[in-house]
Design a protein around this motif. Structure first.
Motif, mmCIF file in Angstrom:
data_model
loop_
_atom_site.group_PDB
_atom_site.id
_atom_site.type_symbol
_atom_site.label_atom_id
_atom_site.label_comp_id
_atom_site.label_asym_id
_atom_site.label_seq_id
_atom_site.Cartn_x
_atom_site.Cartn_y
_atom_site.Cartn_z
ATOM 1 N N LYS A 1 -2.313 9.439 3.087
ATOM 2 C CA LYS A 1 -1.930 9.743 4.470
ATOM 3 C C LYS A 1 -1.132 8.595 5.079
ATOM 4 O O LYS A 1 -0.200 8.817 5.872
ATOM 5 C CB LYS A 1 -3.177 10.013 5.304
ATOM 6 C CG LYS A 1 -2.891 10.489 6.733
ATOM 7 C CD LYS A 1 -4.175 10.823 7.467
ATOM 8 C CE LYS A 1 -3.880 11.365 8.863
ATOM 9 N NZ LYS A 1 -3.141 10.401 9.682
ATOM 10 N N LEU A 2 -1.482 7.356 4.726
ATOM 11 C CA LEU A 2 -0.699 6.217 5.203
ATOM 12 C C LEU A 2 0.742 6.314 4.730
ATOM 13 O O LEU A 2 1.686 6.132 5.502
ATOM 14 C CB LEU A 2 -1.332 4.908 4.721
ATOM 15 C CG LEU A 2 -2.730 4.560 5.242
ATOM 16 C CD1 LEU A 2 -3.213 3.266 4.609
ATOM 17 C CD2 LEU A 2 -2.744 4.465 6.749
ATOM 18 N N ASP A 3 0.945 6.610 3.436
ATOM 19 C CA ASP A 3 2.298 6.733 2.910
ATOM 20 C C ASP A 3 3.042 7.894 3.558
ATOM 21 O O ASP A 3 4.247 7.813 3.820
ATOM 22 C CB ASP A 3 2.244 6.913 1.393
ATOM 23 C CG ASP A 3 1.702 5.672 0.690
ATOM 24 O OD1 ASP A 3 1.760 4.585 1.298
ATOM 25 O OD2 ASP A 3 1.235 5.804 -0.456
ATOM 26 N N ARG A 4 2.330 9.000 3.811
ATOM 27 C CA ARG A 4 2.986 10.154 4.432
ATOM 28 C C ARG A 4 3.444 9.823 5.844
ATOM 29 O O ARG A 4 4.570 10.157 6.253
ATOM 30 C CB ARG A 4 2.025 11.336 4.463
ATOM 31 C CG ARG A 4 2.663 12.638 4.961
ATOM 32 C CD ARG A 4 1.608 13.660 5.266
ATOM 33 N NE ARG A 4 0.774 13.228 6.399
ATOM 34 C CZ ARG A 4 -0.282 13.898 6.836
ATOM 35 N NH1 ARG A 4 -0.668 15.006 6.216
ATOM 36 N NH2 ARG A 4 -0.969 13.454 7.873
ATOM 37 N N ASP A 5 2.588 9.132 6.628
ATOM 38 C CA ASP A 5 2.979 8.754 7.981
ATOM 39 C C ASP A 5 4.153 7.786 7.971
ATOM 40 O O ASP A 5 5.079 7.888 8.797
ATOM 41 C CB ASP A 5 1.789 8.129 8.717
ATOM 42 C CG ASP A 5 0.691 9.147 9.001
ATOM 43 O OD1 ASP A 5 0.978 10.363 8.908
ATOM 44 O OD2 ASP A 5 -0.443 8.728 9.284
ATOM 45 N N LEU A 6 4.138 6.841 7.029
ATOM 46 C CA LEU A 6 5.251 5.897 6.949
ATOM 47 C C LEU A 6 6.542 6.593 6.581
ATOM 48 O O LEU A 6 7.619 6.253 7.088
ATOM 49 C CB LEU A 6 4.921 4.803 5.935
ATOM 50 C CG LEU A 6 3.825 3.800 6.327
ATOM 51 C CD1 LEU A 6 3.534 2.856 5.172
ATOM 52 C CD2 LEU A 6 4.241 3.012 7.563
ATOM 53 N N SER A 7 6.468 7.576 5.662
ATOM 54 C CA SER A 7 7.682 8.297 5.275
ATOM 55 C C SER A 7 8.266 9.102 6.429
ATOM 56 O O SER A 7 9.472 9.385 6.449
ATOM 57 C CB SER A 7 7.374 9.219 4.094
ATOM 58 O OG SER A 7 6.473 10.248 4.479
ATOM 59 N N ARG A 8 7.433 9.472 7.377
ATOM 60 C CA ARG A 8 7.908 10.205 8.544
ATOM 61 C C ARG A 8 8.284 9.283 9.696
ATOM 62 O O ARG A 8 8.653 9.748 10.781
ATOM 63 C CB ARG A 8 6.832 11.177 9.025
ATOM 64 C CG ARG A 8 6.523 12.282 8.017
ATOM 65 C CD ARG A 8 5.407 13.161 8.525
ATOM 66 N NE ARG A 8 5.141 14.269 7.590
ATOM 67 C CZ ARG A 8 4.176 15.175 7.756
ATOM 68 N NH1 ARG A 8 3.397 15.096 8.828
ATOM 69 N NH2 ARG A 8 4.012 16.136 6.879
ATOM 70 N N GLY A 9 8.141 7.980 9.490
ATOM 71 C CA GLY A 9 8.481 7.034 10.533
ATOM 72 C C GLY A 9 7.422 6.900 11.599
ATOM 73 O O GLY A 9 7.720 6.428 12.701
ATOM 74 N N LEU B 1 3.788 5.294 12.831
ATOM 75 C CA LEU B 1 2.859 4.203 12.558
ATOM 76 C C LEU B 1 1.446 4.764 12.422
ATOM 77 O O LEU B 1 0.954 5.417 13.346
ATOM 78 C CB LEU B 1 2.902 3.186 13.698
ATOM 79 C CG LEU B 1 1.967 1.982 13.547
ATOM 80 C CD1 LEU B 1 2.380 1.137 12.351
ATOM 81 C CD2 LEU B 1 1.962 1.147 14.815
ATOM 82 N N PRO B 2 0.743 4.564 11.291
ATOM 83 C CA PRO B 2 -0.634 5.065 11.131
ATOM 84 C C PRO B 2 -1.557 4.482 12.187
ATOM 85 O O PRO B 2 -1.487 3.283 12.504
ATOM 86 C CB PRO B 2 -1.026 4.618 9.722
ATOM 87 C CG PRO B 2 0.275 4.389 9.024
ATOM 88 C CD PRO B 2 1.230 3.911 10.066
#
Length: 439
Positions: free
Chosen positions: A52-60, A62-63
């Motif tokens: 989920k951290l990587d997914r949020d980062l890929s969408r720009g 901030l987790p």
């Protein structure tokens, strides 16, 4: 770590997913782990979900877990919500009416049927093990209670401490199912506990050996009524505090209870033949998983069929050869593979297949020592689907052979494989390997 701004929902939808840099991903993970450990020290649990951290980062985006303040606020909100759900559930249970008497009666009836089923299966397994010459100690008690044999007192003869502890566990499990015969299982448990205590103390106790021998001579000559009176008298003295030797009196009460249990079993479930040598027991530990597998096997209607020996060449003339006594059976059952599940059901089952074999051969002349019998697998002429298993012991016993299915054996003890020779009895038991194919 570079700063990231939380994007608005509209921007997040329009943004094209992009793979975050490895350095940024590692930095966010380290920050998330630090926040999680900080909250854990305060009694709040914060799970770090790497994907989920990587997914949020890929969408720009901030987790949220990288901010200790916001994550703490979310943890407290989740805890408050969980407490509210639990309180509402408890209130609903308190307001709900008690189950009707009919449902309670139905549950009790189902529990009674389950206990009766388990008891019947254990009785059947005890009979099968007796017939195959490999009884266990609990089987002696089960058969005695069923009236098939009067051998209750022979169950504990010649047993080690480990075997008696295992027998005690099986007696407690049996007593929990068979409440109608509580007196029988209570007496068996008293004798078992006495043997276990004797083994742990090395045969000694609070009483001196000579005093204990004198006390046993007095106790052994009493009837059940006299033993009850003695036990009550000693219990009254101990309760009144008349005697300061409570440990010794407790030991005497133990002797009385053991003698009462012996007399109860001897009068109702045993004969004088129990005084002979103990039989050859098949002692091994059991667990709930094996009991469950036995129940599944019985429910699958696994049975056994007797085998006839294969004719062999006559032994050498002039010598008195004897054929050993044997029990040879094929273990059969239904194979519920994909094809059989489609074309058959439990009312119209498929043909039974051979799952394994059990052989028990008796060589009393070899019980004192000597070379143990040998078992060999030979070809069955030109037949490839069968083979010959041959048992050879040498003089004075003839060879015995049986025709079996030619398949690979399962040789692990966990899967039921056993090949032993003890007290003149050779036992060979095995299942065939089962192969499962996936497309």
């Amino acid at each position: 770590m570079g700063k990231l701004r939380a994007a608005s929902p509209a921007i997040a939808r329009e943004a094209t997913p992009m793979r975050p840099s490895r350095a940024l991903s590692k930095a966010v993970r380290r920050r998330a782990v630090a926040v999680s450990e900080k909250l854990a020290a305060r009694g709040l649990g914060a799970f770090v979900w790497g994907k989920k951290l990587d997914r949020d980062l890929s969408r720009g985006v901030l987790p949220g877990i990288v901010s200790a303040r916001s994550e703490r606020r979310r943890c407290l909100a989740r805890r408050k919500e969980a407490d509210g759900v639990r309180a509402a559930s408890a209130a609903a249970r308190r307001k709900s009416p008690p189950p009707p008497a009919a449902s309670l009666a139905r549950a009790a009836e189902e529990a009674a049927k389950e206990a009766a089923f388990l008891l019947e299966q254990r009785r059947r397994r005890a009979g099968i093990r007796f017939a195959e010459g490999r009884p266990r100690r609990i089987d002696m008690l089960v058969e005695s209670l069923a009236g098939a044999r009067r051998c209750a007192l022979a169950a504990s003869r010649g047993a080690s401490s480990e075997e008696m502890e295992e027998l005690g566990e099986e007696i407690r499990a049996q007593a929990g199912l068979d409440t109608a015969n509580g007196a029988f299982w209570e007496a068996a448990m008293v004798l078992c506990d006495a043997e276990i205590s004797k083994g742990r103390r090395g045969g000694g106790g609070y009483l001196h050996s000579e005093v204990a021998a004198d006390m046993m001579s007095v106790v052994e000559g009493k009837s059940l009524e006299e033993l009850d009176a003695m036990e009550q008298t000693i219990a009254v003295r101990m309760a009144a505090g008349e005697s300061k030797i409570g440990d010794q009196l407790q030991e005497v009460i133990g002797l009385i209870r053991v003698e009462k249990a012996k007399k109860f079993l001897a009068q109702n479930y045993s004969t004088s033949d129990d005084a002979g040598a103990p039989p050859s027991f098949d002692d091994h530990k059991t667990d709930p998983r094996s009991e469950r597998e036995d129940r599944i096997t019985d429910a699958d209607e696994e049975g056994s069929e007797p085998l006839r020996p294969v004719a062999l060449l006559a032994a050498a003339a002039g010598a008195e050869w004897r054929k050993p006594k044997y029990v040879a059976r094929a273990r059969t059952g239904y194979e519920w593979n994909k094809y059989n599940r489609v074309h058959y059901d439990h009312e119209h089952p498929p043909p039974k297949t051979v799952r394994g074999y059990t052989f028990v051969l008796h060589y009393p002349e070899l019980a004192a020592g000597g070379k143990p019998p040998q078992c060999a697998v030979e070809e069955d002429g030109g037949a490839g689907d069968t083979c010959i298993v041959r048992f050879h012991a040498g003089w004075p016993y003839e060879d015995v052979a049986f025709r079996i299915v030619n398949r690979e054996w399962e040789r692990s003890r966990k899967s039921g494989f056993r090949c032993t020779f003890e007290r003149g009895v050779l036992r060979l038991s095995f299942h065939f390997k089962r192969f499962f194919y996936k497309r």
